[in-house]
Design an enzyme around this catalytic site. Structure first.
Site, PDB file in Angstrom:
ATOM      1  N   CYS A  14       0.818  -1.185   0.000  1.00  0.00           N
ATOM      2  CA  CYS A  14       0.000   0.000   0.000  1.00  0.00           C
ATOM      3  C   CYS A  14       0.860   1.246   0.000  1.00  0.00           C
ATOM      4  CB  CYS A  14      -0.859   0.017   1.262  1.00  0.00           C
ATOM      5  SG  CYS A  14      -1.800  -1.499   1.507  1.00  0.00           S
TER       6      CYS A  14
ATOM      7  N   ILE B 195      -4.200  -9.189   2.344  1.00  0.00           N
ATOM      8  CA  ILE B 195      -4.716  -9.966   3.477  1.00  0.00           C
ATOM      9  C   ILE B 195      -6.068  -9.382   3.880  1.00  0.00           C
ATOM     10  CG2 ILE B 195      -4.372 -10.495   5.931  1.00  0.00           C
ATOM     11  CD1 ILE B 195      -1.393 -10.722   5.390  1.00  0.00           C
TER      12      ILE B 195
ATOM     13  N   GLY C 209       2.703  -2.480   4.281  1.00  0.00           N
ATOM     14  CA  GLY C 209       3.599  -3.611   4.512  1.00  0.00           C
ATOM     15  C   GLY C 209       2.861  -4.820   5.029  1.00  0.00           C
ATOM     16  N   GLU C 210       3.599  -5.655   5.708  1.00  0.00           N
ATOM     17  CA  GLU C 210       3.021  -6.889   6.235  1.00  0.00           C
ATOM     18  C   GLU C 210       3.580  -7.148   7.628  1.00  0.00           C
ATOM     19  OE1 GLU C 210       0.771  -8.333   4.461  1.00  0.00           O
ATOM     20  OE2 GLU C 210       1.190  -7.364   2.543  1.00  0.00           O
TER      21      GLU C 210
ATOM     22  N   SER D   4      11.682 -12.767  -2.867  1.00  0.00           N
ATOM     23  CA  SER D   4      12.969 -12.564  -3.536  1.00  0.00           C
ATOM     24  C   SER D   4      14.081 -13.100  -2.642  1.00  0.00           C
ATOM     25  CB  SER D   4      13.215 -11.080  -3.817  1.00  0.00           C
ATOM     26  OG  SER D   4      13.828 -10.469  -2.700  1.00  0.00           O
TER      27      SER D   4
END
Lengths: 669, 90
Positions: free
Chosen positions: A2, A53, A75-76, A360
């Site tokens: 985001c 999510i 982020g997460e 990655s």
């Protein structure tokens, strides 16, 4: 993934809806799935959403039970399920299943200690309406960006600098000292940026703005408390944490793909991801038509081995130059390499194939000592012990066989490494690279020289090194410098977040799981760099797990061709336009005669060396950067209806931000 | 056969046009140390060798690529002169 942004003022003031929509417009590419706003006059929060999510309930800004704590988050938080369980046990009521919500309840429960509990990659802004404070925080290694600027009576922040400019409160202007850092380190080092008055929150840090007061702090410090010998169960611990790091990063309500370079690190990531993925793994590679840079045979082999559905972006001769101006718009900084462009194109391919989250192998070279630079440190010390040895310096030539012609440069090549710094200089490991990059400064205009006279980026860096630095081994010192001068400000940004999010693709980096980093940091240096064998423990772990062809393969640094993309037949017109004398003079960064000399050499095919290649890219990118941000900066406001628009100036204080979603409508434009 | 000052002047011109065009104020004296003053780096030395080989028709073997031979305008001209003389004597 985001975008976040916002404004905070010491005293409440009227903020026009159009300003908030312009800010959202500036970061819309990061979150094309929706946007939301919270404002109460004192603080405004803006969020653009890429749904990953809790697709139905994850819209932001998002509040706690009584709406008095509001957050926008980019982020997460990978351990959100575990944190949520803890918070529920403490009596918190959750309204959604998103990872965002653990931030508001976690902040209520633990305050700033929340930050240490988070496993993830994040930048967020949390508004505590009870005391009027705005908290900004950023993850440990700087995977996600967060910029801010102090303005009269307040502060403006955002995932990208363009959001700050879109507010109208920050005037775009270059910062010569920030630029001077770009031409020393490849990127300005946080908190500095190439923009005047704009700062980047340092990784592992937080900042709080409360009624005119600005306070900052660090919650995470890199350390290398290396043990003298490798613990007997080190490989077992590594196995556990690697699997956990990948497993946590597979958490998403959309399919997770993986980037595949064909090297050791991304092969490990892809192999574990394929094991853990509920779907057939999708992998994505970039390769070059130029056979010297083509790694596709390795990539195909790995893809076949993990059974992935593989897609390849092949970079032809014109592709780099064609996309370069777009890349500068997203990286928001001049560059000295074109390497971000292939990654920009890789993200585009990934998005076109319907994947928005990609793992990655980024970080493995820093964490497990994969770079040749770490070997240089060892060779340099080996040479320094016997300064009269003719044979020892030849080891430098063995390090870089892929640089071809340099093998003939003989003594000059070794001297480049040996003479760069005074032994004992804390920056010794990096001085050859810093000095090489600094050769671009020979092209500076007189004005630019004047603007940076009296400042020395190297001296500033020396002055900012942590106390613990002196206790670390020379190679660990080099690893630290690599993390803070290259990985965070350049690789994770210009080759990571910014080019990924240009196409709304979120990169996830298992090797930058801080638990994995801490395990590696506790290991003796020799576990990682054994003699001149890099990433030793990772290789030991991977035996039998990944294809032999990859473990046996010599390391291939990631490179993209530079000057040939921009000159000769078929070169785009903008190159000559931007490097024309009047444009170079107008931007003011570089000397017009020097740039003309470089163009002459480039046209004649003589500018083949590293110094001129990086100068060409550094100058052209600065010209493009100047054009976009200082001559023609423009942002369009978002016009479609928001997912969330909470304006407490027009409505009673919210009880639950979700319910307000349906009852609050922004004013028409 | 070129004399030392002529060789030195050709080398100086090459260095100014190709490796020092962005530093017009750099004083390039006969004994300016090219490596120390950042006039040449490892790629620069390759260009210099190509220039020497083409301009003076000599071959520079790898083992002679040293700072003693190529580290300043003066040492380059002495080196080139020596190579030309031994070629003439052969």
């Amino acid at each position: 993934m985001c975008g976040i942004a916002g404004l905070a003022f010491a005293d409440p003031r009227h903020v026009e809806d159009i300003v908030l929509r312009r800010i959202a417009g500036a970061i819309r590419h990061r979150g094309p799935d929706g946007y939301g706003v919270f404002t109460d006059g004192r603080v405004s929060l803006v969020h653009t959403r890429l749904a990953i999510i809790d697709l139905a309930g994850g819209a932001q800004p998002l509040g706690n039970e009584d709406g008095l704590v509001q957050v926008v988050f980019n982020g997460e938080i990978y351990n959100y399920r575990e944190l949520r369980a803890e918070l529920v046990a403490l009596g918190h009521r959750f309204a959604t299943h998103s990872d965002t919500e653990v931030l508001v309840h976690g902040y209520e429960a633990w305050g700033l200690d929340l930050l240490r509990r988070l496993i993830g990659q994040f930048a967020f802004a949390l508004y505590d309406r009870r005391d009027g404070s705005l908290l900004l925080a950023r993850d440990r290694f700087g995977v996600r960006p967060l910029f801010h600027a102090r303005v009269p009576g307040g502060v403006v922040f955002g995932s990208e600098v363009k959001a700050l400019f879109a507010s109208g409160l920050v005037q775009p202007a270059p910062d010569p000292r920030g630029l001077d850092e770009v031409y020393t380190f490849w990127a300005a080092l946080p908190p500095r940026t190439p923009f005047r008055g704009v700062e980047s929150l340092e990784p592992g840090c937080w900042a709080r703005y409360r009624r005119g007061q600005w306070q900052t702090g660090r919650y995470y410090a890199i350390d290398y408390p290396a043990a003298p010998v490798e613990p007997a169960d080190a490989v077992e611990q590594l196995d556990h944490l690697l699997r956990s790091a990948v497993d946590l990063r597979m958490r998403a309500d959309v399919p997770v793909g993986s980037y595949l370079s064909g090297g050791l690190d991304s092969t490990i990531t892809c192999t574990l991801a394929a094991e853990l993925s509920p779907h057939r793994l999708r992998t994505f590679s970039v390769t070059f038509e130029d056979p010297r840079f083509d790694e596709s045979p390795f990539q195909r082999e790995v893809a076949a081995s993990v059974g992935s559905e593989h897609a390849v972006e092949t970079i032809g001769p014109g592709a780099i130059a064609e996309s370069f101006p777009d890349v500068i718009r997203f990286t928001e900084t001049p560059l000295v390499r074109t390497a971000p462009v292939p990654l920009f194109l890789l993200a585009r391919l990934t998005r076109e194939r319907g994947i928005t989250v990609a793992l990655s192998g980024e970080g493995a070279d820093e964490v497990f000592l994969g770079y040749d630079l770490f070997k240089e440190v060892k060779i340099r010390r080996f040479c320094q012990r016997r300064p009269d040895s003719q044979a020892r310096p030849k080891l430098f030539q063995r390090l870089y066989p892929y640089l071809g012609d340099n093998e003939r440069a003989g003594e000059f090549w070794s001297r480049f490494f040996l003479d760069a710094g005074v032994p004992g200089d804390p920056l010794e490991s990096h001085l050859p690279r810093f000095r090489l990059t600094s050769a671009i400064k020979d092209f500076y205009s007189a004005d630019m020289r004047g603007a940076v006279s009296g400042s020395d980026p190297l001296e500033e860096l020396r002055g900012r090194l942590p106390d613990a630095f002196r206790r670390w081994t020379p190679v660990h010192r080099a690893a630290y410098l690599e993390l803070v001068t290259l990985l965070s400000p350049y690789l994770l940004s210009s080759q990571g977040d910014r080019v990924g999010l240009a196409h709304a693709v979120e990169g996830r980096h298992p090797f930058l799981d801080h638990r994995l980093f801490e395990l590696a940091a506790r290991l003796p240096e020799s576990s990682k760099l054994r003699g001149l064998r890099e990433k030793d423990i990772l290789r030991r772990w991977s035996r039998g797990v990944i294809p032999d062809i990859v473990t046996r393969r010599p390391k291939q640094p990631y490179r993209a061709p530079d000057i040939p993309s921009f000159v000769g037949t078929g070169a785009p017109e903008y190159v000559r336009e931007h490097l024309a004398e009047d444009r170079v003079r107008a931007a003011g960064f570089f000397d017009t005669r020097a740039v003309a000399g470089l163009m002459r050499r480039a046209d004649a095919g003589k500018a083949v060396g590293f110094r001129e290649n990086q100068a060409f890219v550094g100058i052209l990118s600065a010209q493009l950067w100047h054009e976009h941000f200082f001559r023609n900066f423009d942002v369009k406001p978002v016009r479609e209806p928001p997912d969330v628009w909470i304006d407490t100036r027009r409505h009673a204080d919210p009880v639950d931000s979700r319910s307000l979603n349906t009852t609050t409508t922004p004013l028409a434009l | 056969m070129s004399t030392n000052p002529e060789i030195a002047e050709q080398v100086r011109e090459f260095l100014r046009d190709n490796l020092l065009y962005m530093r017009p104020d750099c004083m390039l004296e006969d004994h300016t140390r090219l490596l120390e003053e950042r006039v040449i780096d490892s790629m620069g030395v390759m260009e210099l060798i190509t220039f020497i080989e083409r301009t003076f028709g000599i071959r520079v073997p790898d083992k002679e690529i040293t700072e003693a031979n190529l580290g300043s305008v003066a040492s380059i001209s002495t080196y080139v002169r020596g190579k030309l003389e031994s070629a003439a004597a052969a």
